[in-house]
Design a protein around this motif. Sequence first.
Motif, short mmCIF file in Angstrom:
data_model
loop_
_atom_site.label_atom_id
_atom_site.label_comp_id
_atom_site.label_asym_id
_atom_site.label_seq_id
_atom_site.Cartn_x
_atom_site.Cartn_y
_atom_site.Cartn_z
N ARG A 33 11.76 49.06 9.23
CA ARG A 33 12.78 49.93 8.46
C ARG A 33 14.26 49.62 8.71
O ARG A 33 15.15 49.98 7.69
N GLY A 34 14.59 49.27 9.94
CA GLY A 34 15.91 48.85 10.17
C GLY A 34 16.54 49.77 11.28
O GLY A 34 15.76 50.26 12.07
N LEU A 35 18.05 49.76 11.54
CA LEU A 35 18.40 50.54 12.66
C LEU A 35 18.70 52.08 12.36
O LEU A 35 18.98 52.19 11.27
N VAL A 36 18.42 52.64 13.50
CA VAL A 36 19.14 54.01 13.54
C VAL A 36 20.35 54.19 14.32
O VAL A 36 20.30 54.09 15.60
N VAL A 37 21.40 54.39 13.40
CA VAL A 37 22.94 54.24 14.50
C VAL A 37 23.19 55.82 14.70
O VAL A 37 23.23 56.54 13.52
N ILE A 38 23.22 56.21 15.95
CA ILE A 38 23.48 57.48 16.47
C ILE A 38 25.08 57.59 17.04
O ILE A 38 25.23 56.58 17.90
N SER A 39 25.77 58.39 16.42
CA SER A 39 27.15 58.69 16.96
C SER A 39 27.41 59.94 17.52
O SER A 39 26.89 60.75 16.92
N SER A 40 28.06 60.01 18.51
CA SER A 40 28.40 61.29 19.24
C SER A 40 29.66 62.04 18.43
O SER A 40 29.41 63.01 17.67
N CYS A 41 30.75 61.41 18.72
CA CYS A 41 32.02 61.68 17.89
C CYS A 41 32.67 60.45 17.77
O CYS A 41 33.68 59.85 18.60
N GLY A 42 32.44 59.83 16.39
CA GLY A 42 32.66 58.42 16.37
C GLY A 42 33.97 58.13 16.01
O GLY A 42 34.65 57.72 14.85
N HIS A 43 35.03 58.34 17.17
CA HIS A 43 36.35 57.83 16.86
C HIS A 43 36.70 56.62 16.50
O HIS A 43 37.66 56.16 16.01
N MET A 79 23.30 58.69 11.83
CA MET A 79 23.39 60.06 11.95
C MET A 79 24.31 60.45 13.13
O MET A 79 24.61 59.72 14.10
N GLY A 80 24.92 61.66 13.26
CA GLY A 80 25.81 62.15 14.12
C GLY A 80 27.09 62.74 13.77
O GLY A 80 27.36 62.91 12.75
N GLY A 81 27.88 62.64 14.67
CA GLY A 81 29.43 63.12 14.49
C GLY A 81 29.99 61.89 13.94
O GLY A 81 30.27 61.03 14.92
N PHE A 82 30.68 61.90 13.09
CA PHE A 82 31.52 60.85 12.52
C PHE A 82 33.11 60.83 12.49
O PHE A 82 33.69 59.90 12.04
N CYS A 124 31.38 66.93 13.81
CA CYS A 124 32.75 66.69 13.52
C CYS A 124 32.93 65.73 12.23
O CYS A 124 34.20 65.18 12.21
N SER A 125 31.75 65.57 11.55
CA SER A 125 31.82 64.65 10.05
C SER A 125 32.80 65.25 9.22
O SER A 125 33.38 64.49 8.38
N GLY A 126 32.91 66.64 8.90
CA GLY A 126 33.81 67.10 8.26
C GLY A 126 33.36 67.55 6.83
O GLY A 126 32.35 66.77 6.44
N ALA A 127 33.90 68.56 6.51
CA ALA A 127 33.26 69.19 5.20
C ALA A 127 33.64 68.16 3.97
O ALA A 127 32.72 67.98 2.92
N GLY A 128 34.82 67.61 3.90
CA GLY A 128 35.21 66.72 2.90
C GLY A 128 34.10 65.66 2.74
O GLY A 128 33.67 64.93 1.66
N PHE A 129 33.73 64.72 3.91
CA PHE A 129 32.89 63.68 3.97
C PHE A 129 31.59 64.19 3.59
O PHE A 129 30.75 63.66 2.74
N ILE A 130 31.19 65.38 3.97
CA ILE A 130 29.69 66.02 3.34
C ILE A 130 29.82 66.07 2.21
O ILE A 130 28.75 65.74 1.34
#
Length: 103
Positions: free
Chosen positions: A7-17, A40-43, A73-79
Amino acid sequence: MLQCEGRGLVVISSCGHAGLINSIRQAQAVSGVQKVHAAMGGFHLSPAPEPYIAQTVQALKELDVDYIIPMHCSGAGFIRAVQRDLPDRFIMSYTATRYIFGA
């Protein structure tokens, strides 16, 4: 990062600065796997201006990521942008949500 067999990679970010797209590209380079099953995670896009968010969403389209799961921390605008532009790839995450990926 983990790889779901076939299926591919699952990339997990905590707070992706470092940036979501940079993190995905680094995971691809390190693993040698180009397909991304999920990001998935905080972008860290909460403070990002709309043009940067649009650029990120466009890059996710081009990378053909199967699922996008923004958290804290992905933010409402991104969502909102992902819900609007990639509704079939968007998964809203809530407290206590559990994700199971075969490895």
